[in-house]
Design a protein around this motif. Structure first.
Motif, PDB file in Angstrom:
ATOM      1  N   TRP A 113      10.434  -5.281   7.953  1.00 35.45           N
ATOM      2  CA  TRP A 113      11.053  -4.743   6.756  1.00 35.45           C
ATOM      3  C   TRP A 113      10.382  -3.431   6.361  1.00 35.45           C
ATOM      4  N   CYS A 114      11.134  -2.614   5.645  1.00 36.80           N
ATOM      5  CA  CYS A 114      10.601  -1.374   5.087  1.00 36.80           C
ATOM      6  C   CYS A 114      10.509  -1.515   3.574  1.00 36.80           C
ATOM      7  N   GLY A 115       9.341  -1.204   3.031  1.00 36.83           N
ATOM      8  CA  GLY A 115       9.159  -1.203   1.589  1.00 36.83           C
ATOM      9  C   GLY A 115       9.374   0.196   1.050  1.00 36.83           C
ATOM     10  N   ILE A 116      10.282   0.326   0.094  1.00 33.44           N
ATOM     11  CA  ILE A 116      10.671   1.638  -0.422  1.00 33.44           C
ATOM     12  C   ILE A 116      10.279   1.780  -1.895  1.00 33.44           C
ATOM     13  N   GLU A 117       9.679   2.921  -2.240  1.00 32.07           N
ATOM     14  CA  GLU A 117       9.489   3.287  -3.637  1.00 32.07           C
ATOM     15  C   GLU A 117      10.616   4.254  -3.990  1.00 32.07           C
ATOM     16  N   PHE A 118      11.604   3.765  -4.748  1.00 37.36           N
ATOM     17  CA  PHE A 118      12.769   4.584  -5.079  1.00 37.36           C
ATOM     18  C   PHE A 118      12.449   5.578  -6.193  1.00 37.36           C
ATOM     19  N   ASP A 119      13.173   6.690  -6.175  1.00 39.12           N
ATOM     20  CA  ASP A 119      12.995   7.705  -7.209  1.00 39.12           C
ATOM     21  C   ASP A 119      13.461   7.195  -8.575  1.00 39.12           C
ATOM     22  N   CYS A 120      14.485   6.355  -8.573  1.00 41.12           N
ATOM     23  CA  CYS A 120      15.063   5.840  -9.816  1.00 41.12           C
ATOM     24  C   CYS A 120      15.006   4.317  -9.813  1.00 41.12           C
ATOM     25  N   ALA A 121      15.378   3.712 -10.919  1.00 40.81           N
ATOM     26  CA  ALA A 121      15.346   2.253 -11.057  1.00 40.81           C
ATOM     27  C   ALA A 121      16.565   1.629 -10.379  1.00 40.81           C
ATOM     28  N   VAL A 122      16.621   1.751  -9.049  1.00 44.38           N
ATOM     29  CA  VAL A 122      17.752   1.228  -8.285  1.00 44.38           C
ATOM     30  C   VAL A 122      17.308   0.130  -7.315  1.00 44.38           C
ATOM     31  N   GLY A 123      16.062  -0.334  -7.470  1.00 50.80           N
ATOM     32  CA  GLY A 123      15.551  -1.379  -6.596  1.00 50.80           C
ATOM     33  C   GLY A 123      15.609  -2.743  -7.246  1.00 50.80           C
ATOM     34  N   LYS A 124      14.898  -3.701  -6.646  1.00 50.88           N
ATOM     35  CA  LYS A 124      14.922  -5.071  -7.160  1.00 50.88           C
ATOM     36  C   LYS A 124      13.538  -5.619  -7.475  1.00 50.88           C
ATOM     37  N   ASN A 125      12.484  -4.803  -7.256  1.00 55.63           N
ATOM     38  CA  ASN A 125      11.139  -5.300  -7.531  1.00 55.63           C
ATOM     39  C   ASN A 125      10.198  -4.126  -7.769  1.00 55.63           C
ATOM     40  N   ASP A 126       8.905  -4.416  -7.805  1.00 57.66           N
ATOM     41  CA  ASP A 126       7.901  -3.368  -8.036  1.00 57.66           C
ATOM     42  C   ASP A 126       6.951  -3.227  -6.852  1.00 57.66           C
ATOM     43  N   GLY A 127       7.436  -3.622  -5.676  1.00 57.54           N
ATOM     44  CA  GLY A 127       6.598  -3.563  -4.479  1.00 57.54           C
ATOM     45  C   GLY A 127       5.902  -4.873  -4.181  1.00 57.54           C
ATOM     46  N   THR A 128       6.172  -5.893  -5.007  1.00 58.78           N
ATOM     47  CA  THR A 128       5.592  -7.211  -4.788  1.00 58.78           C
ATOM     48  C   THR A 128       6.703  -8.217  -4.537  1.00 58.78           C
ATOM     49  N   LEU A 129       6.359  -9.311  -3.882  1.00 56.58           N
ATOM     50  CA  LEU A 129       7.312 -10.390  -3.623  1.00 56.58           C
ATOM     51  C   LEU A 129       6.573 -11.708  -3.720  1.00 56.58           C
ATOM     52  N   ASN A 130       7.041 -12.559  -4.629  1.00 58.20           N
ATOM     53  CA  ASN A 130       6.409 -13.858  -4.857  1.00 58.20           C
ATOM     54  C   ASN A 130       4.910 -13.731  -5.112  1.00 58.20           C
ATOM     55  N   GLY A 131       4.550 -12.686  -5.872  1.00 56.41           N
ATOM     56  CA  GLY A 131       3.156 -12.500  -6.263  1.00 56.41           C
ATOM     57  C   GLY A 131       2.301 -11.754  -5.265  1.00 56.41           C
ATOM     58  N   LYS A 132       2.815 -11.469  -4.079  1.00 58.04           N
ATOM     59  CA  LYS A 132       2.039 -10.753  -3.067  1.00 58.04           C
ATOM     60  C   LYS A 132       2.396  -9.273  -3.109  1.00 58.04           C
ATOM     61  N   VAL A 133       1.377  -8.409  -3.142  1.00 58.17           N
ATOM     62  CA  VAL A 133       1.596  -6.963  -3.203  1.00 58.17           C
ATOM     63  C   VAL A 133       1.724  -6.407  -1.784  1.00 58.17           C
ATOM     64  N   TYR A 134       2.870  -5.784  -1.487  1.00 54.73           N
ATOM     65  CA  TYR A 134       3.085  -5.152  -0.187  1.00 54.73           C
ATOM     66  C   TYR A 134       2.898  -3.644  -0.265  1.00 54.73           C
ATOM     67  N   PHE A 135       3.169  -3.056  -1.426  1.00 55.71           N
ATOM     68  CA  PHE A 135       2.860  -1.653  -1.684  1.00 55.71           C
ATOM     69  C   PHE A 135       2.881  -1.466  -3.195  1.00 55.71           C
ATOM     70  N   GLY A 136       2.294  -0.342  -3.636  1.00 57.98           N
ATOM     71  CA  GLY A 136       2.258  -0.110  -5.092  1.00 57.98           C
ATOM     72  C   GLY A 136       1.131  -0.905  -5.742  1.00 57.98           C
TER      73      GLY A 136
END
Length: 241
Positions: A184-207
């Motif tokens: 998978w690719c983790g993306i930091e979007f320019d705008c609020a068009v994503g579904k999370n903050d770089g974490t999933l189920n409490g695990k930080v993948y980026f950010g």
């Protein structure tokens, strides 16, 4: 994509499905997971975003319905088997549905009266040679795209369900909460068009990044390059400063 937890007497598993999946497509996936025939299903949808429960007694009668459309959060689908003589119900009554009754994976794999064995015999899901071939081909394509990507670069994300989104590629790798095979690719979007903050189920993948500025997508939907500058807002103009 939306996170879906499937619950049945013999199954409890979490998947990510496209929000535009039709009921017909969903029933096929549910049958592969639970062993319940679509004609015997009673489905109860429990939406995490507060929407009222939805119960479908005969889902096969409305195949083109998209029950996950407009769902911004996850949902639980409780699958009930209305056929008392079905194999799934027989397995449940013989002890397979008792939550206190657990077998090791090795012992379960050797049973002939299990859902696993039924899937193998009927070539369902991952035991279907065509499905397996498609999955392997998809993973090869994803790996080829990964070789063309660079973490930290500007990127463009294009999927079937969303207009183009841009941001930075922050992560490439596997997500254990989904499976240990796909990348998978983790993306930091320019705008609020994503579904999370770089974490999933409490695990930080980026950010972590700002809320709804993060997201995880398949590599084939991502392209990197300095040319992917932030998109202009609809009301922006080159003639105004």
């Amino acid at each position: 994509m939306v996170k879906v937890t499937v619950i049945s007497p013999l199954c409890s598993v979490t998947k990510e499905w496209n929000v535009n999946i039709t009921l017909n497509e969903m029933c096929k996936k549910l049958q592969a997971l639970t062993g319940v025939s679509p004609s015997d299903m009673k489905l109860t949808f429990e939406f995490e975003d507060g929407k009222p429960l939805k119960v479908l007694e005969h889902p096969s009668l409305d195949p083109d319905l998209c029950p996950l459309k407009s769902i911004s959060h996850g949902t639980r689908i409780v699958v009930q088997d209305t056929n008392q003589n079905s194999m799934a119900n027989q397995l449940q009554s013989s002890g397979g549905g008792d939550p206190s009754f657990k077998l090791s994976e090795e012992t379960y794999a050797q049973r002939k009266d299990s859902i696993l064995n039924w899937k193998i015999q009927n070539r369902w899901g991952r035991f279907d040679p065509e499905t397996k071939a498609r999955q392997e081909n998809d993973r090869k394509l994803q790996q080829q795209r990964v070789n063309q990507l660079e973490v930290g670069e500007r990127c463009s994300v294009c999927t079937n369900s969303q207009p183009e989104r841009r941001g930075y590629l922050r992560y490439i790798g596997k997500i254990s909460d989904i499976n240990n095979l796909d990348i998978w690719c983790g993306i930091e979007f320019d705008c609020a068009v994503g579904k999370n903050d770089g974490t999933l189920n409490g695990k930080v993948y980026f950010g972590p990044v700002e809320a709804k500025h993060g997201g995880f997508v398949k590599p084939c939907n991502v392209e990197t390059g300095a040319q992917f500058v932030p998109l202009k807002e609809e009301n922006e103009s080159d003639e105004e400063l």
